[in-house]
Scaffold this active site. Structure first.
Site, PDB file in Angstrom:
ATOM      1  N   GLY A   8      20.625 -64.575 -40.823  1.00 22.26           N
ATOM      2  CA  GLY A   8      20.344 -64.382 -42.083  1.00 22.26           C
ATOM      3  C   GLY A   8      21.582 -62.841 -41.834  1.00 22.26           C
ATOM      4  O   GLY A   8      21.156 -62.154 -40.678  1.00 22.26           O
ATOM      5  N   TRP A  12      18.717 -56.234 -41.891  1.00 18.49           N
ATOM      6  CA  TRP A  12      17.678 -56.254 -40.894  1.00 18.49           C
ATOM      7  C   TRP A  12      18.065 -57.589 -39.349  1.00 18.49           C
ATOM      8  O   TRP A  12      18.214 -57.579 -38.546  1.00 18.49           O
ATOM      9  CB  TRP A  12      15.921 -56.742 -41.163  1.00 18.49           C
ATOM     10  CG  TRP A  12      15.071 -56.714 -39.851  1.00 18.49           C
ATOM     11  CD1 TRP A  12      13.794 -57.713 -40.383  1.00 18.49           C
ATOM     12  CD2 TRP A  12      14.829 -56.124 -38.906  1.00 18.49           C
ATOM     13  NE1 TRP A  12      13.096 -57.029 -39.072  1.00 18.49           N
ATOM     14  CE2 TRP A  12      13.534 -56.831 -38.963  1.00 18.49           C
ATOM     15  CE3 TRP A  12      15.463 -55.094 -38.683  1.00 18.49           C
ATOM     16  CZ2 TRP A  12      12.998 -55.549 -37.266  1.00 18.49           C
ATOM     17  CZ3 TRP A  12      14.637 -54.179 -36.685  1.00 18.49           C
ATOM     18  CH2 TRP A  12      13.857 -54.278 -36.637  1.00 18.49           C
ATOM     19  N   GLY A  13      18.069 -58.538 -39.752  1.00 21.46           N
ATOM     20  CA  GLY A  13      19.171 -59.774 -38.896  1.00 21.46           C
ATOM     21  C   GLY A  13      20.511 -58.615 -38.166  1.00 21.46           C
ATOM     22  O   GLY A  13      20.682 -59.201 -37.262  1.00 21.46           O
ATOM     23  N   GLY A 137       7.003 -55.195 -37.106  1.00 25.56           N
ATOM     24  CA  GLY A 137       6.326 -53.593 -36.663  1.00 25.56           C
ATOM     25  C   GLY A 137       7.149 -52.504 -37.152  1.00 25.56           C
ATOM     26  O   GLY A 137       8.210 -52.753 -38.580  1.00 25.56           O
ATOM     27  N   LYS A 192       1.604 -54.457 -46.380  1.00 19.35           N
ATOM     28  CA  LYS A 192       1.881 -52.862 -46.259  1.00 19.35           C
ATOM     29  C   LYS A 192       2.970 -52.499 -46.996  1.00 19.35           C
ATOM     30  O   LYS A 192       3.052 -51.623 -47.950  1.00 19.35           O
ATOM     31  CB  LYS A 192       2.381 -52.603 -44.663  1.00 19.35           C
ATOM     32  CG  LYS A 192       3.578 -52.987 -44.634  1.00 19.35           C
ATOM     33  CD  LYS A 192       4.801 -52.667 -44.702  1.00 19.35           C
ATOM     34  CE  LYS A 192       5.326 -53.395 -43.776  1.00 19.35           C
ATOM     35  NZ  LYS A 192       7.222 -52.960 -44.037  1.00 19.35           N
ATOM     36  N   ASP A 245       3.157 -49.928 -39.095  1.00 16.45           N
ATOM     37  CA  ASP A 245       4.781 -49.943 -40.191  1.00 16.45           C
ATOM     38  C   ASP A 245       3.624 -49.615 -41.645  1.00 16.45           C
ATOM     39  O   ASP A 245       5.001 -49.106 -42.156  1.00 16.45           O
ATOM     40  CB  ASP A 245       3.992 -51.868 -40.489  1.00 16.45           C
ATOM     41  CG  ASP A 245       5.554 -52.697 -40.721  1.00 16.45           C
ATOM     42  OD1 ASP A 245       6.864 -51.522 -40.430  1.00 16.45           O
ATOM     43  OD2 ASP A 245       5.758 -53.310 -40.697  1.00 16.45           O
ATOM     44  N   THR A 249       6.778 -47.463 -43.811  1.00 10.51           N
ATOM     45  CA  THR A 249       7.284 -47.910 -45.132  1.00 10.51           C
ATOM     46  C   THR A 249       6.658 -46.487 -45.936  1.00 10.51           C
ATOM     47  O   THR A 249       8.113 -47.295 -47.115  1.00 10.51           O
ATOM     48  CB  THR A 249       6.543 -49.439 -45.160  1.00 10.51           C
ATOM     49  OG1 THR A 249       6.687 -49.809 -44.190  1.00 10.51           O
ATOM     50  CG2 THR A 249       7.646 -49.937 -46.387  1.00 10.51           C
ATOM     51  N   VAL A 280      17.034 -57.148 -51.716  1.00 13.32           N
ATOM     52  CA  VAL A 280      15.228 -57.974 -51.741  1.00 13.32           C
ATOM     53  C   VAL A 280      14.540 -56.947 -51.257  1.00 13.32           C
ATOM     54  O   VAL A 280      14.301 -56.331 -50.261  1.00 13.32           O
ATOM     55  CB  VAL A 280      15.166 -59.541 -50.865  1.00 13.32           C
ATOM     56  CG1 VAL A 280      13.717 -59.482 -51.342  1.00 13.32           C
ATOM     57  CG2 VAL A 280      16.233 -59.827 -51.498  1.00 13.32           C
TER      58      VAL A 280
END
Length: 346
Positions: A8, A12-13, A137, A192, A245, A249, A280
């Protein structure tokens, strides 16, 4: 250092691949798009997802899944939850060596109500991996990629395996704790996102910090209610993968879920919001799953129900938020007391 495969190449990946490269691991990054793999290898950048971030030249990108995972001691799954079953189906065809599977995706599968680790275990035969670990996290990819201080949690059924993943990632800027509560860590990270949508909606309506703080606080109570009904330790939700988290967020412009909610609060239709985002928004899919799950578990989740009505029943955001803010009065400590009492009586 051994070979690590990261599946991915979103924000983030890519950020996690950078952490691993900083730790001198042999990092191979998989993307299903050949053009993106070529861009990363040629420019050492991933402009769409991490603008202006220079990636270490030691990160090697490819759209060939077999070559990426071949010989990898660790496989890190960082794909959207809706793609997890498909990717795992491909992965089990090319895994040859027993590895450790770690996922860093946050969501619940609608219909089955499976957590991500459960989806992975269903799709990949157990003889192909040592254990499934979750990494979660308060961790925006944008800040991790700039090597700003970040702290996360890893959890698995076998603590020793979680500790191996802790050692894999931990460095001066990226701190990693372990937790024995796999269920709570996964659910905190998934649920969350629903509350972040609500916080964004409240901000988009022009309501102030007072209203948002109330939504966040009551949202944490909802997360704990559903989480404990599914076997989580309520104390997990007071930690990094719960309140930590949730705060990051619900309050940061880096958050896709907050940004999507903000647009919804301003009156944009959901389809238009998702198209504008270009990435996404996990909270949308998780809202549907959590709403259905709460009904099945007979768990009261008014904020989740309200967000569900906005997303899938065309309810007016202002009406929903106003209703949430004027609900029947109750004692503030009632939720926490009931949750802890139930846990103590198990």
């Amino acid at each position: 250092m051994g070979k690590v495969a990261v599946l991915g190449a979103g924000s983030w990946g890519t950020a996690l691949a950078l952490v691993l490269a900083d730790n001198k691991h042999d990092v191979h990054l998989w993307t299903h798009r050949e053009t993106l793999a070529n861009e990363i290898n040629r420019t050492h950048k991933n402009e769409k997802y991490l603008n202006d971030v220079e990636l270490p030249s030691s990160i090697k990108a490819s759209n060939d899944l077999a070559s990426v995972v071949s010989g990898a001691k660790h496989v890190i799954l960082v794909v959207p939850t809706k793609a997890m079953r498909e990717v795992c189906g491909q992965l089990k065809q090319v895994l040859n060596d027993k590895t450790i599977l770690t996922h860093a995706s946050k969501g619940i599968e609608p219909g089955t109500f499976k957590r991500v680790s459960e989806v992975i275990r269903e799709e990949i035969p157990s003889h192909l991996y040592e254990d499934v670990v979750v990494l979660s996290g308060p961790s925006h990819a944008e800040e991790v990629s700039l090597r700003q201080p970040t702290t996360v949690t890893v959890s698995s059924k076998e603590l020793e395996v979680a500790e191996k993943v802790q050692d894999l990632f931990i460095n001066r800027q990226f701190r990693v704790y372990t937790s024995p509560d796999l269920v709570g860590v996964e659910l905190g990270g998934a649920l969350k996102n629903i509350i972040a949508l609500g916080a964004g909606i409240s901000d988009g309506l022009g309501y102030g910090d007072n209203a948002k703080a109330a939504l966040i606080t009551r949202g944490l109570a909802e997360i704990a209610r559903l989480g404990t009904s599914m076997g989580a330790n309520p104390l997990t939700f007071s930690g990094l993968t719960g309140i930590g988290d949730l705060i990051v967020t619900c309050t940061s412009s880096h958050s896709r879920n907050w940004r999507a909610g903000n647009k919804l609060g301003q009156g944009y239709p959901l389809d238009d919001v998702l198209e504008q985002m270009g990435m996404v928004v996990e909270g949308v899919r998780t809202t549907k799953a959590a709403y259905q799950l709460a009904q099945g578990q007979n768990v009261e989740m008014p904020i989740t129900s309200g967000i569900y009505r906005i997303l899938f029943e065309s309810a007016e955001p202002r009406d929903v938020v106003d209703q949430l803010m004027t609900r029947i009065r109750r004692h503030e400590m009632e939720d926490l007391t009931n949750i802890l009492d139930e846990k103590m009586n198990e």
